[in-house]
Design a protein around this motif. Structure first.
Motif, short mmCIF file in Angstrom:
data_model
loop_
_atom_site.label_atom_id
_atom_site.label_comp_id
_atom_site.label_asym_id
_atom_site.label_seq_id
_atom_site.Cartn_x
_atom_site.Cartn_y
_atom_site.Cartn_z
N UNK A 102 30.13 33.86 34.55
CA UNK A 102 29.00 33.76 34.24
C UNK A 102 28.87 32.41 33.29
N UNK A 103 27.86 31.49 33.74
CA UNK A 103 27.84 30.28 32.90
C UNK A 103 27.10 30.39 31.70
N UNK A 104 26.50 31.49 31.78
CA UNK A 104 25.67 31.71 30.39
C UNK A 104 26.46 32.52 29.37
N UNK A 105 27.65 32.97 29.71
CA UNK A 105 28.43 33.95 28.66
C UNK A 105 29.23 32.70 27.94
N UNK A 106 29.62 33.10 26.67
CA UNK A 106 30.42 32.11 25.98
C UNK A 106 31.81 31.90 26.73
N UNK A 107 32.48 30.92 26.66
CA UNK A 107 33.95 30.87 27.14
C UNK A 107 34.82 31.67 26.57
N UNK A 122 23.80 32.09 24.28
CA UNK A 122 24.60 32.61 25.37
C UNK A 122 24.18 34.18 25.56
N UNK A 123 24.48 34.67 26.82
CA UNK A 123 24.39 36.09 27.19
C UNK A 123 25.47 36.87 26.75
N UNK A 124 25.59 38.05 26.59
CA UNK A 124 26.81 38.80 26.04
C UNK A 124 27.34 39.14 27.54
N UNK A 125 28.65 38.95 27.31
CA UNK A 125 29.76 39.26 28.58
C UNK A 125 29.46 40.55 29.20
N UNK A 126 29.09 41.58 28.52
CA UNK A 126 29.06 43.02 28.94
C UNK A 126 27.64 43.30 29.69
N UNK A 127 26.74 42.42 29.42
CA UNK A 127 25.43 42.58 29.87
C UNK A 127 25.02 41.47 30.87
N UNK A 128 25.39 40.44 30.73
CA UNK A 128 25.06 39.29 31.27
C UNK A 128 23.47 39.21 31.64
N UNK A 129 23.02 38.82 32.56
CA UNK A 129 21.53 38.85 32.82
C UNK A 129 21.08 40.13 33.41
N UNK A 130 21.80 41.13 33.18
CA UNK A 130 21.48 42.52 34.00
C UNK A 130 20.73 43.48 32.64
N UNK A 131 19.90 42.99 32.01
CA UNK A 131 19.27 43.77 30.85
C UNK A 131 17.78 43.91 31.39
N UNK A 148 10.26 42.20 22.66
CA UNK A 148 11.70 41.58 22.03
C UNK A 148 12.52 40.94 23.27
N UNK A 149 11.67 40.74 24.35
CA UNK A 149 12.56 40.46 25.53
C UNK A 149 13.42 38.87 25.41
N UNK A 150 13.11 38.07 24.41
CA UNK A 150 13.86 36.95 24.15
C UNK A 150 15.03 37.17 23.50
N UNK A 151 15.22 38.22 22.64
CA UNK A 151 16.30 39.02 21.95
C UNK A 151 17.37 39.86 22.88
N UNK A 152 16.53 40.40 23.77
CA UNK A 152 17.26 41.40 24.55
C UNK A 152 17.80 40.77 25.90
N UNK A 153 16.96 40.06 26.59
CA UNK A 153 17.24 39.64 27.82
C UNK A 153 18.97 39.02 27.92
#
Length: 141
Positions: free
Chosen positions: A40-45, A56-65, A121-126
């Motif tokens: 995922x390009x949105x997760x930290x390296x 960044x997105x969390x690698x365990x959730x990515x965009x699937x929140x 809180x979608x901006x903090x959650x997504x």
């Protein structure tokens, strides 16, 4: 004519949509080749700190929140599948008491608490809050 199911270079769709797609697009829908779910390009390296910030997105959730509502005609077809997402959907339908979703004749939808939390809180959650991982998300990405 080659059907989408026979050709690995084309996306497979549920039978409900397949006949429409074959009629409109006889050559099928080309398989997605640019998605980066596995990297995922949105997760930290690798080695980067996960700080929960907006970058960044969390690698365990990515965009699937995001927890979608599933209309009745799709829910009925989906529960026939043998995968974890279908099992979650079946559990919401069979016993929706104290659950994250409720089932009705319209389909299966997230409960009011989930909708309110996500709405406020979608901006903090997504992509960031792993506790909000969609119950239908696949663990194979």
């Amino acid at each position: 004519m080659i059907t989408v199911q026979e050709e690995a270079d084309f996306e497979q769709l549920p039978d409900l949509y397949q006949r429409w797609v074959e009629e409109l697009l006889p050559d099928g829908i080309p398989r997605e080749r640019e998605a980066t779910c596995l990297d995922c390009a949105m997760c930290p390296g690798k080695g980067a700190v996960i700080d929960g910030g907006p970058g960044y997105f969390h690698p365990d959730s990515k965009c699937c929140t995001y927890f979608p509502s599933v209309p009745n005609f799709l829910a009925g077809r989906a529960i026939a599948n043998d995968n974890p997402g279908a099992a979650a959907l079946r559990s919401f339908i069979e016993d929706d008491k104290l659950s994250a979703a409720s089932a009705s004749m319209c389909g299966v939808q997230p409960n009011a608490k989930v909708l309110t939390l996500y709405g406020n809180h979608h901006t903090e959650i997504f992509g960031r809050d792993t506790s909000m991982l969609c119950p239908y998300a696949s663990d194979t990405w």
